[in-house]
Motif scaffolding. Structure first.
Motif, mmCIF file in Angstrom:
data_model
loop_
_atom_site.group_PDB
_atom_site.id
_atom_site.type_symbol
_atom_site.label_atom_id
_atom_site.label_comp_id
_atom_site.label_asym_id
_atom_site.label_seq_id
_atom_site.Cartn_x
_atom_site.Cartn_y
_atom_site.Cartn_z
ATOM 1 N N GLN A 75 0.843 -1.179 0.000
ATOM 2 C CA GLN A 75 0.000 0.000 0.000
ATOM 3 C C GLN A 75 0.891 1.247 0.000
ATOM 4 N N ALA A 76 0.408 2.352 0.545
ATOM 5 C CA ALA A 76 1.192 3.582 0.524
ATOM 6 C C ALA A 76 1.060 4.307 1.855
ATOM 7 N N VAL A 77 2.084 5.085 2.167
ATOM 8 C CA VAL A 77 2.058 5.980 3.311
ATOM 9 C C VAL A 77 1.792 7.388 2.797
ATOM 10 N N VAL A 78 0.878 8.092 3.441
ATOM 11 C CA VAL A 78 0.585 9.479 3.082
ATOM 12 C C VAL A 78 1.449 10.382 3.963
ATOM 13 N N PHE A 79 2.331 11.131 3.360
ATOM 14 C CA PHE A 79 3.162 12.092 4.079
ATOM 15 C C PHE A 79 2.562 13.480 3.917
ATOM 16 N N LYS A 80 2.347 14.165 5.049
ATOM 17 C CA LYS A 80 1.775 15.510 5.035
ATOM 18 C C LYS A 80 2.694 16.477 5.764
ATOM 19 N N ASN A 81 2.533 17.744 5.436
ATOM 20 C CA ASN A 81 3.250 18.802 6.157
ATOM 21 C C ASN A 81 2.243 19.839 6.639
ATOM 22 N N SER A 82 1.832 19.692 7.909
ATOM 23 C CA SER A 82 0.908 20.657 8.521
ATOM 24 C C SER A 82 1.669 21.701 9.324
ATOM 25 N N ASP A 86 9.254 24.300 5.784
ATOM 26 C CA ASP A 86 9.510 23.200 4.854
ATOM 27 C C ASP A 86 10.100 21.997 5.583
ATOM 28 N N HIS A 87 9.847 20.799 5.022
ATOM 29 C CA HIS A 87 10.441 19.565 5.525
ATOM 30 C C HIS A 87 10.902 18.719 4.344
ATOM 31 N N ASN A 88 11.740 17.727 4.636
ATOM 32 C CA ASN A 88 12.244 16.822 3.601
ATOM 33 C C ASN A 88 12.370 15.421 4.211
ATOM 34 N N ILE A 89 11.282 14.660 4.157
ATOM 35 C CA ILE A 89 11.257 13.325 4.756
ATOM 36 C C ILE A 89 12.047 12.349 3.887
ATOM 37 N N PHE A 90 12.765 11.437 4.565
ATOM 38 C CA PHE A 90 13.543 10.436 3.835
ATOM 39 C C PHE A 90 13.729 9.187 4.689
ATOM 40 N N ALA A 91 14.113 8.111 4.027
ATOM 41 C CA ALA A 91 14.507 6.867 4.693
ATOM 42 C C ALA A 91 15.667 6.275 3.924
ATOM 43 N N ASN A 92 16.596 5.663 4.643
ATOM 44 C CA ASN A 92 17.744 5.012 4.004
ATOM 45 C C ASN A 92 18.126 3.799 4.843
ATOM 46 N N ASP A 101 13.133 9.427 -0.829
ATOM 47 C CA ASP A 101 13.300 10.833 -0.462
ATOM 48 C C ASP A 101 12.081 11.571 -1.001
ATOM 49 N N VAL A 102 11.244 12.056 -0.088
ATOM 50 C CA VAL A 102 10.026 12.746 -0.503
ATOM 51 C C VAL A 102 10.337 14.051 -1.217
ATOM 52 N N GLY A 103 11.503 14.606 -0.943
ATOM 53 C CA GLY A 103 11.861 15.892 -1.525
ATOM 54 C C GLY A 103 11.357 17.035 -0.668
ATOM 55 N N LEU A 104 11.678 18.252 -1.071
ATOM 56 C CA LEU A 104 11.271 19.422 -0.304
ATOM 57 C C LEU A 104 9.742 19.540 -0.308
ATOM 58 N N MET A 105 9.175 19.539 0.903
ATOM 59 C CA MET A 105 7.728 19.604 1.047
ATOM 60 C C MET A 105 7.357 20.895 1.781
ATOM 61 N N ASN A 112 2.284 10.670 -1.540
ATOM 62 C CA ASN A 112 2.154 9.247 -1.231
ATOM 63 C C ASN A 112 3.423 8.510 -1.640
ATOM 64 N N ILE A 113 3.903 7.646 -0.749
ATOM 65 C CA ILE A 113 5.071 6.817 -1.034
ATOM 66 C C ILE A 113 4.679 5.352 -0.863
ATOM 67 N N PRO A 114 4.862 4.505 -1.885
ATOM 68 C CA PRO A 114 4.485 3.093 -1.769
ATOM 69 C C PRO A 114 5.395 2.346 -0.803
ATOM 70 N N VAL A 115 4.804 1.447 -0.058
ATOM 71 C CA VAL A 115 5.577 0.592 0.860
ATOM 72 C C VAL A 115 6.042 -0.612 0.049
#
Length: 209
Positions: A75-82, A86-92, A101-105, A112-115
């Motif tokens: 499925q997917a994870v919904v990443f939000k910025n409330s 700015d934020h830049n979510i990532f996993a490694n 890397d979601v990039g600059l948000m 949405n990022i697929p799992v």
């Protein structure tokens, strides 16, 4: 502070797609840590025992709003910025294969990022702009789960698990950097376990019904 990733009572039954007769078992989990406890943990029943809710990771005041979220593989994870910045979510995570890397948000952004990484993994998520930010994504099939948050001032915890699916065969405890605890719900001899981190004892786990 303890939180269901679903809701209580009748809403819980509705979200899981199960009747009251199926959700019959109540348990209590007692955790005792020998030293400073971790930040968060996840208790869950693996398997397709109902509808799994959408995983959402949000950000406010330069912090993630959740210490851990559960996302079904595929499925997917919904990443939000409330937040107001700015934020830049990532996993490694090389071990699980979770690399994104979601990039600059900007504020109000959403993506949405697929799992698509290894199932049954627990992956740390961060922000490239704010290095102190941290949360986790558990890539597991688990319609029934409970996220726990711990305080550095307390070493003993008692957690209620209400309405565990009667068909559940296992209960798992996942703590970042700790060894998983797997409990056979049909074998009470397994209901007492040791919490270990890299093979070293860090506390105890007791399940009661």
């Amino acid at each position: 502070m303890y939180r269901f990733n679903t809701v209580y009572g009748g809403l819980l039954l509705s979200l899981l797609g199960l009747s009251p007769s199926v959700l019959a078992a109540d348990y209590t989990v007692r955790l005792q840590f020998e030293k400073r406890p971790p930040k968060t943990a996840l208790l869950y029943v693996p398997g397709d025992l109902g509808e799994q809710s959408q995983a959402v990771v949000d950000q406010v005041d330069k912090s993630f709003t959740e210490s851990l979220v559960v996302a079904a593989p595929g499925q997917a994870v919904v990443f939000k910025n409330s937040d107001e910045v700015d934020h830049n979510i990532f996993a490694n995570d090389m071990k699980s294969g979770a690399r994104f890397d979601v990039g600059l948000m900007p504020p109000g952004g959403e993506k949405n990022i697929p799992v698509d990484w290894k199932a049954d993994s627990l992956v740390r998520i961060g922000c490239k702009i704010h290095p102190k930010m941290r949360t986790y994504i558990a890539a597991v099939d688990a319609a029934y789960s409970k996220v726990m948050e711990f305080s550095s001032a307390t070493s003993d915890y008692s957690i209620s698990l209400e309405g565990v699916p009667d068909a559940a065969a296992q209960l798992l405890l996942r703590i970042p950097k700790y060894d998983p605890v797997v409990i056979d719900l049909n074998d009470p001899s397994t209901w007492t376990a040791t919490l270990t981190k890299k093979g070293k004892t860090r506390g105890s786990f007791v399940l009661e019904r």
